[in-house]
Design a protein around this motif. Structure first.
Motif, PDB file in Angstrom:
ATOM      1  N   PHE A 267      17.242 -12.852  53.821  1.00  0.00           N
ATOM      2  CA  PHE A 267      16.645 -14.175  53.928  1.00  0.00           C
ATOM      3  C   PHE A 267      15.220 -14.104  53.396  1.00  0.00           C
ATOM      4  O   PHE A 267      14.636 -13.020  53.276  1.00  0.00           O
ATOM      5  CB  PHE A 267      16.627 -14.648  55.390  1.00  0.00           C
ATOM      6  CG  PHE A 267      15.792 -13.783  56.297  1.00  0.00           C
ATOM      7  CD1 PHE A 267      14.435 -14.041  56.485  1.00  0.00           C
ATOM      8  CD2 PHE A 267      16.354 -12.690  56.953  1.00  0.00           C
ATOM      9  CE1 PHE A 267      13.658 -13.230  57.300  1.00  0.00           C
ATOM     10  CE2 PHE A 267      15.587 -11.875  57.778  1.00  0.00           C
ATOM     11  CZ  PHE A 267      14.230 -12.147  57.951  1.00  0.00           C
ATOM     12  N   ALA A 268      14.675 -15.266  53.083  1.00  0.00           N
ATOM     13  CA  ALA A 268      13.282 -15.350  52.654  1.00  0.00           C
ATOM     14  C   ALA A 268      12.517 -16.260  53.602  1.00  0.00           C
ATOM     15  O   ALA A 268      13.036 -17.296  54.037  1.00  0.00           O
ATOM     16  CB  ALA A 268      13.186 -15.893  51.225  1.00  0.00           C
ATOM     17  N   VAL A 269      11.295 -15.866  53.916  1.00  0.00           N
ATOM     18  CA  VAL A 269      10.357 -16.738  54.626  1.00  0.00           C
ATOM     19  C   VAL A 269       9.336 -17.219  53.608  1.00  0.00           C
ATOM     20  O   VAL A 269       8.679 -16.408  52.951  1.00  0.00           O
ATOM     21  CB  VAL A 269       9.665 -15.998  55.790  1.00  0.00           C
ATOM     22  CG1 VAL A 269       8.544 -16.851  56.374  1.00  0.00           C
ATOM     23  CG2 VAL A 269      10.685 -15.652  56.870  1.00  0.00           C
ATOM     24  N   TYR A 270       9.244 -18.530  53.457  1.00  0.00           N
ATOM     25  CA  TYR A 270       8.380 -19.156  52.453  1.00  0.00           C
ATOM     26  C   TYR A 270       7.192 -19.815  53.143  1.00  0.00           C
ATOM     27  O   TYR A 270       7.353 -20.785  53.882  1.00  0.00           O
ATOM     28  CB  TYR A 270       9.193 -20.174  51.645  1.00  0.00           C
ATOM     29  CG  TYR A 270       8.393 -21.090  50.755  1.00  0.00           C
ATOM     30  CD1 TYR A 270       7.274 -20.652  50.056  1.00  0.00           C
ATOM     31  CD2 TYR A 270       8.781 -22.420  50.588  1.00  0.00           C
ATOM     32  CE1 TYR A 270       6.552 -21.501  49.236  1.00  0.00           C
ATOM     33  CE2 TYR A 270       8.082 -23.281  49.762  1.00  0.00           C
ATOM     34  CZ  TYR A 270       6.959 -22.811  49.093  1.00  0.00           C
ATOM     35  OH  TYR A 270       6.252 -23.669  48.284  1.00  0.00           O
TER      36      TYR A 270
ATOM     37  N   LEU B 139       8.632 -14.790  60.958  1.00  0.00           N
ATOM     38  CA  LEU B 139       9.360 -13.673  60.365  1.00  0.00           C
ATOM     39  C   LEU B 139      10.023 -12.829  61.450  1.00  0.00           C
ATOM     40  O   LEU B 139      11.199 -12.441  61.325  1.00  0.00           O
ATOM     41  CB  LEU B 139       8.396 -12.814  59.534  1.00  0.00           C
ATOM     42  CG  LEU B 139       8.978 -11.543  58.912  1.00  0.00           C
ATOM     43  CD1 LEU B 139      10.169 -11.856  58.023  1.00  0.00           C
ATOM     44  CD2 LEU B 139       7.903 -10.794  58.137  1.00  0.00           C
ATOM     45  N   GLU B 140       9.308 -12.558  62.523  1.00  0.00           N
ATOM     46  CA  GLU B 140       9.867 -11.765  63.616  1.00  0.00           C
ATOM     47  C   GLU B 140      11.068 -12.470  64.248  1.00  0.00           C
ATOM     48  O   GLU B 140      12.069 -11.824  64.591  1.00  0.00           O
ATOM     49  CB  GLU B 140       8.791 -11.502  64.669  1.00  0.00           C
ATOM     50  CG  GLU B 140       7.693 -10.558  64.182  1.00  0.00           C
ATOM     51  CD  GLU B 140       6.492 -10.549  65.117  1.00  0.00           C
ATOM     52  OE1 GLU B 140       6.533 -11.255  66.152  1.00  0.00           O
ATOM     53  OE2 GLU B 140       5.512  -9.844  64.813  1.00  0.00           O
TER      54      GLU B 140
ATOM     55  N   SER C 237      14.499  -8.867  54.559  1.00  0.00           N
ATOM     56  CA  SER C 237      13.592 -10.008  54.405  1.00  0.00           C
ATOM     57  C   SER C 237      12.871  -9.967  53.069  1.00  0.00           C
ATOM     58  O   SER C 237      12.594  -8.907  52.510  1.00  0.00           O
ATOM     59  CB  SER C 237      12.563 -10.029  55.539  1.00  0.00           C
ATOM     60  OG  SER C 237      11.710  -8.904  55.469  1.00  0.00           O
ATOM     61  N   VAL C 238      12.568 -11.159  52.583  1.00  0.00           N
ATOM     62  CA  VAL C 238      11.739 -11.379  51.400  1.00  0.00           C
ATOM     63  C   VAL C 238      10.668 -12.373  51.812  1.00  0.00           C
ATOM     64  O   VAL C 238      10.949 -13.299  52.586  1.00  0.00           O
ATOM     65  CB  VAL C 238      12.586 -11.931  50.230  1.00  0.00           C
ATOM     66  CG1 VAL C 238      11.705 -12.351  49.065  1.00  0.00           C
ATOM     67  CG2 VAL C 238      13.635 -10.918  49.794  1.00  0.00           C
ATOM     68  N   LEU C 239       9.462 -12.187  51.321  1.00  0.00           N
ATOM     69  CA  LEU C 239       8.377 -13.124  51.623  1.00  0.00           C
ATOM     70  C   LEU C 239       7.965 -13.845  50.349  1.00  0.00           C
ATOM     71  O   LEU C 239       7.823 -13.242  49.279  1.00  0.00           O
ATOM     72  CB  LEU C 239       7.184 -12.394  52.236  1.00  0.00           C
ATOM     73  CG  LEU C 239       7.419 -12.012  53.704  1.00  0.00           C
ATOM     74  CD1 LEU C 239       6.549 -10.854  54.113  1.00  0.00           C
ATOM     75  CD2 LEU C 239       7.172 -13.218  54.603  1.00  0.00           C
TER      76      LEU C 239
ATOM     77  N   ALA D 173       1.698 -14.937  52.913  1.00  0.00           N
ATOM     78  CA  ALA D 173       2.834 -14.067  52.617  1.00  0.00           C
ATOM     79  C   ALA D 173       2.384 -12.616  52.448  1.00  0.00           C
ATOM     80  O   ALA D 173       3.062 -11.686  52.897  1.00  0.00           O
ATOM     81  CB  ALA D 173       3.553 -14.554  51.360  1.00  0.00           C
ATOM     82  N   ILE D 174       1.245 -12.404  51.799  1.00  0.00           N
ATOM     83  CA  ILE D 174       0.735 -11.045  51.610  1.00  0.00           C
ATOM     84  C   ILE D 174       0.419 -10.409  52.957  1.00  0.00           C
ATOM     85  O   ILE D 174       0.829  -9.273  53.241  1.00  0.00           O
ATOM     86  CB  ILE D 174      -0.521 -11.050  50.713  1.00  0.00           C
ATOM     87  CG1 ILE D 174      -0.173 -11.515  49.294  1.00  0.00           C
ATOM     88  CG2 ILE D 174      -1.146  -9.652  50.664  1.00  0.00           C
ATOM     89  CD1 ILE D 174      -1.387 -11.832  48.431  1.00  0.00           C
ATOM     90  N   THR D 175      -0.304 -11.128  53.813  1.00  0.00           N
ATOM     91  CA  THR D 175      -0.671 -10.547  55.110  1.00  0.00           C
ATOM     92  C   THR D 175       0.567 -10.339  55.986  1.00  0.00           C
ATOM     93  O   THR D 175       0.634  -9.368  56.740  1.00  0.00           O
ATOM     94  CB  THR D 175      -1.705 -11.423  55.834  1.00  0.00           C
ATOM     95  OG1 THR D 175      -1.195 -12.754  55.997  1.00  0.00           O
ATOM     96  CG2 THR D 175      -3.005 -11.490  55.048  1.00  0.00           C
TER      97      THR D 175
END
Length: 330
Positions: A79-82, A135-136, A153-155, A165-167
């Motif tokens: 899955f991705a979190v955007y 995300l968690e 996961s993908v960010l 997203a980086i942090t």
């Protein structure tokens, strides 16, 4: 450089002007939020077969509500979190539903859009805290996304959401659940303002003064803007997963993004980077308005099939990507 906007971006800027939509930072926050929602009237709808679901979140744990875009076809247990853009102060998950749906179709995986709390009502670090909790939550309960335990996961993040997203990727690595990839569109990699001389009249998507306005909304007077969580370019970038970045030719953030790409590669991270000629900051949101948006989604997601193979391990980057910028002018 082309020193001009693509024809499609010119038409979009005329559409804004005809509706007296103010440049960011000049018409007030309420107006900026309303203008962002108005853009939804002209972006492309979701691809055929896409469906949406929602999670109400959990206020007690700081988990925000989430919009989930489910593609017609899912190829991986991932899955991705955007984390959406908007200067940490503009936009809702619903405003980015179409972007999420097209990203989900391109990546062939569910894309989760946290409705993270916005500044100035909720200043730093409310937004990065919420992305971490989202995300968690997805990691704990992948069945809510139609996936099995152990889903990867993908960010994804654009603009201010790129910083989030980086942090989040760095935090995931530190807690032992590293993301598989980091996909960024013109990310805000630093809280330092760019030099005035880099600004040009072509930077219609984000001006230096608008960036300063956003930063002042996001940080309270006592907040330390130099901490790595606020200023990701100052963190240990070697902990990041493989990165793909898309940027616009006419963008006030390009100097800092180029430095981020250089530093990440120097730290041994595999980085791909493509700059789109004739485009402005915000083009990533303009699916159906500029062809460059869909092209950017395809570029960002093109390596996911390989990265998400069960035994794939990423390797440090070699020589920098020297591909010529692509023009999306039509």
């Amino acid at each position: 450089m082309t020193h001009q906007h693509s024809e499609q971006i010119q038409r979009y800027l005329r559409w804004r002007a005809e509706r007296a939509m103010s440049p960011l930072g000049t018409g007030g926050l309420a107006q900026a939020r309303a203008d962002r929602t108005r853009v939804n009237d002209i972006v492309a709808g979701p691809p055929s077969g896409t469906r949406f679901s929602r999670s109400s979140g959990d206020p007690s744990s700081g988990t925000p509500p989430m919009l989930i875009a489910h593609p017609a076809q899912v190829r991986h247990s991932a899955f991705a979190v955007y984390a959406h853009g908007g200067g940490w102060s503009i936009g809702t998950a619903d405003d980015y539903a179409s972007v999420a749906a097209h990203l989900a179709a391109s990546a062939s995986m569910p894309v989760v859009v946290p409705d993270y709390p916005l500044a100035p009502e909720h200043p730093f670090p409310a937004a990065p805290d919420a992305i971490d909790r989202a995300l968690e939550a997805c990691e704990r309960e992948p069945e809510n996304l139609g996936l099995n335990d152990g889903a990867r996961s993908v960010l994804i993040g654009d603009s201010a959401g790129g910083a989030l997203a980086i942090t989040a990727a760095l935090a995931a690595q530190r807690r032992g659940r590293p993301a598989s990839a980091l996909l960024l569109a013109y990310p805000a990699t630093t809280t330092l303002l760019p030099p005035t001389e880099v600004e040009t009249a072509w930077m219609a998507g984000l001006s230096r003064s608008a960036l300063e306005w956003f930063l002042n909304l996001y940080f309270t007077g006592t907040a330390d803007r130099t901490t790595p969580r606020a200023n990701p370019i100052g963190d240990d970038l070697s902990a990041l997963p493989p990165i793909a970045v898309v940027t616009a030719e006419h963008d006030i953030l390009n100097q800092s993004i180029d430095e981020f790409v250089r530093m990440a590669r120097q730290a041994g991270v595999a980085v791909r980077h493509r700059r789109y000629a004739g485009q402005i900051h915000t083009f990533f949101q303009l699916v159906g308005i500029t062809d460059a948006a869909a092209e950017a989604y395809a570029y960002l997601t093109r390596d996911l099939d390989q990265i998400l193979q069960p035994h794939h391990r990423h390797h440090p980057a070699g020589a920098p990507d020297r591909a010529s910028p692509r023009s999306a002018a039509r």
